[in-house]
Design an enzyme around this catalytic site. Structure first.
Site, PDB file in Angstrom:
ATOM      1  N   TYR A  73       3.485  58.083  65.283  1.00 36.21           N
ATOM      2  CA  TYR A  73       3.241  56.817  64.583  1.00 36.21           C
ATOM      3  C   TYR A  73       4.469  56.445  63.773  1.00 36.21           C
ATOM      4  O   TYR A  73       5.102  57.299  63.130  1.00 36.21           O
ATOM      5  CB  TYR A  73       2.034  56.965  63.644  1.00 36.21           C
ATOM      6  N   GLU A 117       4.553  47.788  62.879  1.00 32.21           N
ATOM      7  CA  GLU A 117       3.829  49.034  63.085  1.00 32.21           C
ATOM      8  C   GLU A 117       3.811  49.363  64.575  1.00 32.21           C
ATOM      9  O   GLU A 117       3.391  48.540  65.396  1.00 32.21           O
ATOM     10  CB  GLU A 117       2.395  48.905  62.568  1.00 32.21           C
TER      11      GLU A 117
END
Length: 454
Positions: free
Chosen positions: A153, A241
């Site tokens: 991530y 993101e």
């Protein structure tokens, strides 16, 4: 105790700090569908990234089944993924009104892509985050399907506590980062970046290492991280993101899925990006409100409200519920409001384009996060704390709207702050049936009571 709607909306606001796109919440009072400030389709976000050197899957966009078939052939990939392009999440488990199940399909046969596209394009796809009737699919993305050997991530966001951008990463990707932060906080890594100096190679390398990339992949990941940061600055993003930020068995670091938030205040210098804003899935009332710089979210109730600020919005929502009512519309006029905007706001609040089918809640800070259909409201509550907003302007706009629109529903007004005394004189001297309130509690009680009398 907070009302169900306010509690859910509050949770969503907090969630926006990490996941601003494709969220959905529901409550007894409303079904809320998430919206972004700037709505970009998946293919648009990926093109932005690709054009700036960020590695994404090869893809084409198609408007027809024949175009999808030709795109699949041009890809010449071992496996192809076909994705319906709508703004809502949950596409993979969605259902088309053509009978096709799933808005995301994998196949190795280009001909199957064409067959599937026929059942997608022009049909409505219903997911957990769309209205029951679904959303019409006008485009599909035909992309190369890549295997993922490991998922991580990565996010870049503006952090007020750091007065600038921060890299946030975790070796655990492909899952909700909130869950990782709660269960394994030691697996969340941060790098504060000096916005004047920019990202340093040592920072990118350290984040790549913390994400678990080794050998040649570490340098490759660091390079992608640097390019993502440069994109972040270039497009005036508030957040980028990437989840998953992964590696393939062939040794490539790829941004498989990305969510980008943009700074609305930078629209004047990001005209090309904001011109891509996809408003086709918005409710007509939302697009109409946007013409006058008015934003909204939708709730299920019968008391329409003017409120400036997300915090005041939540408080007003709660106080209405606690007094036995339900908010129907929340509309924030913003700091630079003009009388004409107040007038248009009243027109929107009292409009009834879809009788009995739903309601709407207006708010500056929550605009485009939720959207529902509109129904006739039974009362209007104006609750303005005039810091930036001039109460006298609000009062003049209210009286003009009441006269010209021949307002037929009870109107309760609570004003406080800048020029409030002048505003109160304007209202009291207007000769109009406007009910004044001394505070929020008083305003809520009077609004609820006015509906109960009917």
């Amino acid at each position: 105790m907070a009302s169900p709607v306010a509690t859910q909306a509050g949770k969503l606001l907090r969630a926006l700090a990490l996941r601003p796109r494709f969220l959905a919440v529901g409550s007894q009072a409303a079904q809320l569908t998430s919206r972004r400030w700037l709505n970009l389709q998946e293919y648009q976000s990926k093109k932005l990234m690709s054009d700036n050197g960020v590695r994404v899957q090869r893809f084409f966009v198609a408007d027809t089944a024949n175009e999808a078939l030709e795109a699949a052939k041009r890809l010449n990939a071992k496996e192809i993924v076909l994705k319906a392009q709508i703004l809502a999440g949950g596409r993979g488990k969605g259902v088309f009104n053509s009978g096709l199940k799933g808005g995301v399909h994998l196949t190795k046969d280009p001909n199957v892509v064409g067959q599937l596209a026929k059942q997608m394009i022009g049909y409505n796809l219903a997911t957990k985050q769309t209205p029951k009737e679904g959303v019409k699919v006008n485009k599909v993305m035909v992309a190369e399907a890549l295997d993922i050997s490991r998922e991580t991530y990565l996010a870049i966001l503006m952090d007020r506590s750091c007065n600038g951008p921060v890299l946030v990463g975790s070796p655990q990707g492909g899952v909700d980062i909130e869950e990782v932060a709660a269960s394994n906080p030691e697996l969340i890594f941060k790098e504060q970046i000096d916005i004047f100096e920019g990202i340093k190679d040592s920072q990118a390398q350290r984040m790549a290492e913390n994400l678990g990339f080794v050998g040649p992949l570490k340098s490759q990941a660091a390079d992608q991280i640097t390019k993502l940061y440069n994109l972040f600055l270039k497009i005036d993003a508030t957040q980028v993101e990437v989840n998953p930020f992964g590696e393939t068995p062939e040794g490539q670091v790829v941004c498989f899925d990305a969510k980008i938030n943009f700074d609305d205040n930078a629209e004047f210098r990001q005209k090309d990006i904001f011109a891509m804003d996809d408003k086709s899935e918005n409710e007509p009332i939302e697009n109409e409100a946007a013409k006058y710089d008015l934003k909204y979210i939708g709730l299920d109730g019968n008391i329409a409200c003017f409120v400036n600020g997300a915090g005041l919005a939540m408080a007003t929502c709660d106080i209405i519920f606690l007094n036995g009512g339900k908010p129907a519309n929340f509309l924030d006029l913003g700091g630079g409001v003009k009388e004409a905007q107040v007038y248009q706001a009243f027109k929107l609040l009292t409009a009834d384009p879809k009788e009995g089918s739903g309601a709407a809640f207006f708010s500056l800070h929550l605009s485009k996060v939720f959207s529902l259909e509109i129904k006739q409201v039974e009362a209007i509550l104006v609750n303005i704390f005039g810091g930036i907003v001039n109460c006298a302007i609000i009062a003049n706009g209210i009286t003009k709207a009441c006269r010209e629109l021949e307002l037929k529903v009870p109107l309760v007004v609570r004003l406080e702050g800048t020029n409030v005394q002048e505003a109160q004189k304007i209202l009291s001297n207007s000769g109009l049936p406007i009910t004044s309130a001394v505070d929020l509690e008083d305003a809520a009680k009077k609004a609820v009571a006015s509906v109960a009398k009917k």
